[in-house]
Design an enzyme around this catalytic site. Structure first.
Site, mmCIF file in Angstrom:
data_model
loop_
_atom_site.group_PDB
_atom_site.id
_atom_site.type_symbol
_atom_site.label_atom_id
_atom_site.label_comp_id
_atom_site.label_asym_id
_atom_site.label_seq_id
_atom_site.Cartn_x
_atom_site.Cartn_y
_atom_site.Cartn_z
ATOM 1 N N ASP A 194 26.036 -13.663 -19.440
ATOM 2 C CA ASP A 194 25.519 -13.619 -18.068
ATOM 3 C C ASP A 194 24.902 -14.958 -17.675
ATOM 4 O O ASP A 194 24.364 -15.670 -18.516
ATOM 5 C CB ASP A 194 24.492 -12.487 -17.930
ATOM 6 C CG ASP A 194 24.307 -12.052 -16.485
ATOM 7 O OD1 ASP A 194 25.118 -12.451 -15.626
ATOM 8 O OD2 ASP A 194 23.336 -11.306 -16.215
ATOM 9 N N HIS B 265 32.127 -20.039 -14.328
ATOM 10 C CA HIS B 265 32.959 -19.219 -15.226
ATOM 11 C C HIS B 265 33.784 -20.118 -16.141
ATOM 12 O O HIS B 265 33.929 -19.832 -17.325
ATOM 13 C CB HIS B 265 33.874 -18.290 -14.420
ATOM 14 C CG HIS B 265 33.115 -17.292 -13.583
ATOM 15 N ND1 HIS B 265 32.057 -16.555 -14.093
ATOM 16 C CD2 HIS B 265 33.249 -16.920 -12.288
ATOM 17 C CE1 HIS B 265 31.585 -15.771 -13.126
ATOM 18 N NE2 HIS B 265 32.283 -15.984 -12.031
ATOM 19 N N LEU C 196 38.234 -12.305 -38.311
ATOM 20 C CA LEU C 196 37.314 -11.835 -37.271
ATOM 21 C C LEU C 196 38.106 -11.044 -36.233
ATOM 22 O O LEU C 196 39.197 -11.452 -35.851
ATOM 23 C CB LEU C 196 36.649 -13.043 -36.581
ATOM 24 C CG LEU C 196 35.787 -12.732 -35.352
ATOM 25 C CD1 LEU C 196 34.426 -12.162 -35.793
ATOM 26 C CD2 LEU C 196 35.538 -13.988 -34.508
HETATM 27 C C1 IPE Z 1 27.493 -7.798 -16.530
HETATM 28 O O1 IPE Z 1 26.998 -8.836 -15.756
HETATM 29 C C2 IPE Z 1 28.975 -7.901 -16.640
HETATM 30 C C3 IPE Z 1 29.486 -9.013 -17.411
HETATM 31 C C4 IPE Z 1 28.767 -9.910 -18.045
HETATM 32 C C5 IPE Z 1 30.922 -9.120 -17.460
HETATM 33 P P1 IPE Z 1 26.709 -8.671 -14.182
HETATM 34 O O2 IPE Z 1 26.140 -9.968 -13.738
HETATM 35 O O3 IPE Z 1 27.922 -8.185 -13.501
HETATM 36 O O4 IPE Z 1 25.610 -7.514 -14.179
HETATM 37 P P2 IPE Z 1 24.475 -7.170 -13.137
HETATM 38 O O5 IPE Z 1 25.158 -6.938 -11.826
HETATM 39 O O6 IPE Z 1 23.550 -8.338 -13.085
HETATM 40 O O7 IPE Z 1 23.800 -5.959 -13.694
HETATM 41 C C1 IPE Z 2 28.608 -13.476 -15.895
HETATM 42 O O1 IPE Z 2 28.043 -14.402 -15.034
HETATM 43 C C2 IPE Z 2 30.119 -13.472 -15.833
HETATM 44 C C3 IPE Z 2 30.708 -12.301 -15.173
HETATM 45 C C4 IPE Z 2 30.059 -11.268 -14.738
HETATM 46 C C5 IPE Z 2 32.147 -12.314 -14.996
HETATM 47 P P1 IPE Z 2 27.663 -14.015 -13.540
HETATM 48 O O2 IPE Z 2 28.812 -14.352 -12.660
HETATM 49 O O3 IPE Z 2 27.188 -12.631 -13.469
HETATM 50 O O4 IPE Z 2 26.469 -15.034 -13.278
HETATM 51 P P2 IPE Z 2 25.139 -14.749 -12.462
HETATM 52 O O5 IPE Z 2 24.501 -13.536 -13.066
HETATM 53 O O6 IPE Z 2 25.543 -14.525 -11.043
HETATM 54 O O7 IPE Z 2 24.326 -15.978 -12.658
HETATM 55 MG MG MG Z 3 25.370 -11.787 -13.654
#
Ligand code: IPE
Ligand code: IPE
Ligand code: MG
Length: 236
Positions: free
Chosen positions: A16, A33, A127
């Site tokens: 995240d 990403h 792994l």
């Molecule tokens: C969880 O992250 C999903 C992934 C890391 C793929 P999100 O950024 O989507 O989750 P919320 O919305 O903050 O809970």
């Molecule tokens: C996690 O990073 C990746 C995915 C959910 C695909 P985010 O895109 O949720 O990044 P933030 O939380 O907005 O910073």
């Molecule tokens: Mg996120």
């Protein structure tokens, strides 16, 4: 107990903070990403080095379809590109790739890439790297329940035979042990619909670092934190 004896068999990571990482640099979210690919490579190497057997990455949740189309499309493209680019190196490292989540929602092109990477890496023995794609725990439980109900209707399963093992065997994760350690980066402290059944006795670790900045040292530190935890499983 020494650190070597306390290596988690299965580490699961909620990657995240990609969007915030990009925002801090005045970049598009998609660039965040892209920057999130390198730490995946780093964690695979670190997991092999430390003797972790299963490494799961939450890459795209069922709820993530609700993001703007451009971001979703960028993620799909990145996924396909990574599969093409990384498959040879994953094979060379002895990594077997498995996908969890519901696949029919992906385009045929994406699905063929998913099938391809699973087939091409099937012999990997060092792994197992698991990618959670269009995954959510509630959806996984819904699909598992549907399959069990169909088996009961067909007469191949009885209602009384549905115990915890039976449920676990119908989940996407049936081929692997439950996660011992769940890491979520970016300081958020929630599961966001990830491995809710499987996380029953997992240890949690929530570093502040944003996913694109996650290093081999951060991974090693997570293992150190884990090694110091006292897992009781409800017993004394
Ligand atoms: C969880 O992250 C999903 C992934 C890391 C793929 P999100 O950024 O989507 O989750 P919320 O919305 O903050 O809970
Ligand atoms: C996690 O990073 C990746 C995915 C959910 C695909 P985010 O895109 O949720 O990044 P933030 O939380 O907005 O910073
Ligand atoms: Mg996120």
């Amino acid at each position: 107990m020494s650190l070597e004896e306390r290596i988690p068999q299965h580490v699961a990571i909620i990657m995240d903070g990609n969007g915030r990482w990009a925002q801090l640099r005045g970049k598009e979210r998609a660039e965040g990403h892209m920057a999130g690919v390198e730490p995946i490579r780093t964690c695979i190497k670190a997991a092999i080095k430390h003797g972790v057997r299963y490494l799961t990455f939450y890459a795209f949740s069922t709820e993530n379809w609700g993001r703007p189309t451009a971001e979703v499309e960028a993620l799909m493209e990145l996924l396909c590109r990574c599969i093409i680019q990384e498959t040879p190196e994953l094979k060379a490292q002895g990594v077997r790739v498995r996908i969890i989540g519901e696949r029919t929602r992906f385009s045929e092109r994406v699905r063929s890439f998913l099938d391809q990477i699973e087939q091409e890496t099937a012999e990997g023995e060092r792994l197992t790297m698991v990618l959670a794609l269009n995954y959510s725990s509630r959806d996984e439980l819904r699909r598992a329940t549907q399959r069990m109900a169909a088996e009961v209707a067909a007469g191949t399963l009885t209602a009384a035979a549905i115990d915890e093992q039976c449920i676990a065997a119908h989940l996407d994760t049936a081929f692997m042990p439950d996660p011992d350690l769940i890491i979520r980066t970016s300081g958020e402290q929630r599961l966001s619909n990830f491995l809710m059944w499987q996380a029953a006795y997992a240890e949690f670790y929530f570093p502040e670092v944003l996913w694109p900045d996650f290093t081999a040292e951060d991974f090693a530190h997570a293992l150190e934190v884990y090694a110091q935890r006292n897992r009781r499983f409800g017993k004394l």
